[in-house]
Design an enzyme around this catalytic site. Structure first.
Site, short mmCIF file in Angstrom:
data_model
loop_
_atom_site.label_atom_id
_atom_site.label_comp_id
_atom_site.label_asym_id
_atom_site.label_seq_id
_atom_site.Cartn_x
_atom_site.Cartn_y
_atom_site.Cartn_z
N GLY A 225 -1.32 9.96 -3.94
CA GLY A 225 -2.23 9.05 -4.62
C GLY A 225 -1.66 8.30 -5.82
O GLY A 225 -2.40 7.96 -6.74
N ASP B 267 -0.65 -3.09 10.59
CA ASP B 267 0.18 -3.84 9.64
C ASP B 267 0.27 -5.33 9.98
O ASP B 267 1.21 -6.01 9.56
CB ASP B 267 1.60 -3.25 9.54
N HIS C 34 1.69 -1.66 2.00
CA HIS C 34 2.74 -1.17 2.91
C HIS C 34 4.08 -1.24 2.19
O HIS C 34 4.40 -2.26 1.58
CB HIS C 34 2.76 -2.01 4.19
N ASN D 14 -4.56 -3.17 2.50
CA ASN D 14 -3.61 -2.07 2.68
C ASN D 14 -2.33 -2.40 1.92
O ASN D 14 -1.93 -3.56 1.83
CB ASN D 14 -3.27 -1.91 4.17
N ASN E 228 -0.62 5.27 -5.77
CA ASN E 228 -1.23 3.93 -5.74
C ASN E 228 -2.68 3.96 -6.22
O ASN E 228 -3.14 3.03 -6.88
CB ASN E 228 -1.13 3.33 -4.33
C1 GAR Z 1 3.01 4.48 -0.33
O1 GAR Z 1 4.37 4.18 -0.39
C2 GAR Z 1 2.30 3.54 0.63
O2 GAR Z 1 2.80 2.23 0.59
C3 GAR Z 1 2.61 4.18 1.95
O3 GAR Z 1 2.50 5.57 1.70
C4 GAR Z 1 2.79 5.85 0.33
C5 GAR Z 1 1.62 6.60 -0.27
O4 GAR Z 1 1.91 7.04 -1.57
N1 GAR Z 1 1.72 3.71 2.96
C6 GAR Z 1 2.08 3.51 4.22
O5 GAR Z 1 3.19 3.74 4.65
C7 GAR Z 1 1.00 2.95 5.12
N2 GAR Z 1 1.57 2.39 6.32
P1 GAR Z 1 0.76 7.41 -2.61
O6 GAR Z 1 -0.17 8.42 -1.94
O7 GAR Z 1 1.50 8.03 -3.75
O8 GAR Z 1 0.03 6.15 -3.00
#
Ligand code: GAR
Length: 204
Positions: free
Chosen positions: A13, A152, A111, A109, A15
């Site tokens: 989490g 995506d 990515h 989203n 982000n």
């Molecule tokens: C992030 O890097 C996000 O961009 C990626 O997973 C990570 C989650 O980190 N998402 C994807 O790959 C979706 N296709 P977080 O839980 O620390 O935000």
């Protein structure tokens, strides 16, 4: 009026944290994070939400027999909370057609690559950075896009480049992409879309 935001998470989490920090710093003036929903029990993102005083809900994907059941329950929760904008922040579960239809052009989203490169089915989390390093490119980055039926594949809203450096491991590259791109782009896109929702000026 503020756009009511639900953030969907599955893991650490960071982000989500960037969104919560932006809100606290007054950088999300047209939106309010009212719900954090996790597809996994025990996700650290839930603690971050609780610390920030945001309501949480867990909808364990693995407890649903089929995609349709999961989608129906998710749409029910979002509608009950009168959510205007859904943000996928490290949400590792595919959303079915029913959810996308319920929130057309209202699902964001983030990515961790420059889409359309290194995107689509199977490209998520560290795997994306592993693929970037295996390809030997010297530039990667992050993308914030709207979600449609193509994984995506929805309209790109924001992108930022990040260099790949010699000696990078997937973990080091992931951290750089998060710090230099994801954590900046996601709150910016959230505010952009929230403002459009509140003012009724969304572009189709
Ligand atoms: C992030 O890097 C996000 O961009 C990626 O997973 C990570 C989650 O980190 N998402 C994807 O790959 C979706 N296709 P977080 O839980 O620390 O935000």
């Amino acid at each position: 009026m503020l756009a009511r935001i639900a953030v969907l998470v599955s893991g650490g989490g960071t982000n989500l944290q960037a969104l919560l920090d932006a809100q606290r710093a007054g950088k999300l003036p047209h939106g309010e994070i009212v719900l954090v929903l996790s597809s996994k029990e025990g996700a650290y993102a839930l603690e971050r939400a609780q610390k920030a005083g945001v309501e949480t809900k867990v909808l364990p994907r693995k407890e649903f027999v089929c995609q349709e059941d999961f989608d129906r329950e998710l749409v029910g929760v979002l509608q009950e909370k009168q959510i205007d904008l859904v943000i996928l922040a490290g949400f590792m579960t595919i959303l079915g057609a029913a959810v996308i239809r319920a929130y057309p052009d209202r699902i964001l989203n983030v990515h961790p690559a420059l889409l359309p490169a290194f995107g689509g089915k199977g490209f998520y989390g560290l795997r994306v950075h592993e693929a970037v390093l295996a390809a030997g490119v010297n530039m990667t980055g992050a993308t914030v896009h709207l979600v449609n039926e193509v994984p995506d594949g929805g309209r790109i809203l924001l992108q930022k480049q990040v260099p790949v450096c010699e000696g990078d491991t997937p973990e080091i590259l992931q951290k750089r992409v998060m710090e230099q791109a994801e954590w900046l782009l996601l709150p910016r896109a959230a505010e952009m879309l929230s403002e459009q929702i509140v003012k009724g000026t969304e572009t189709k």
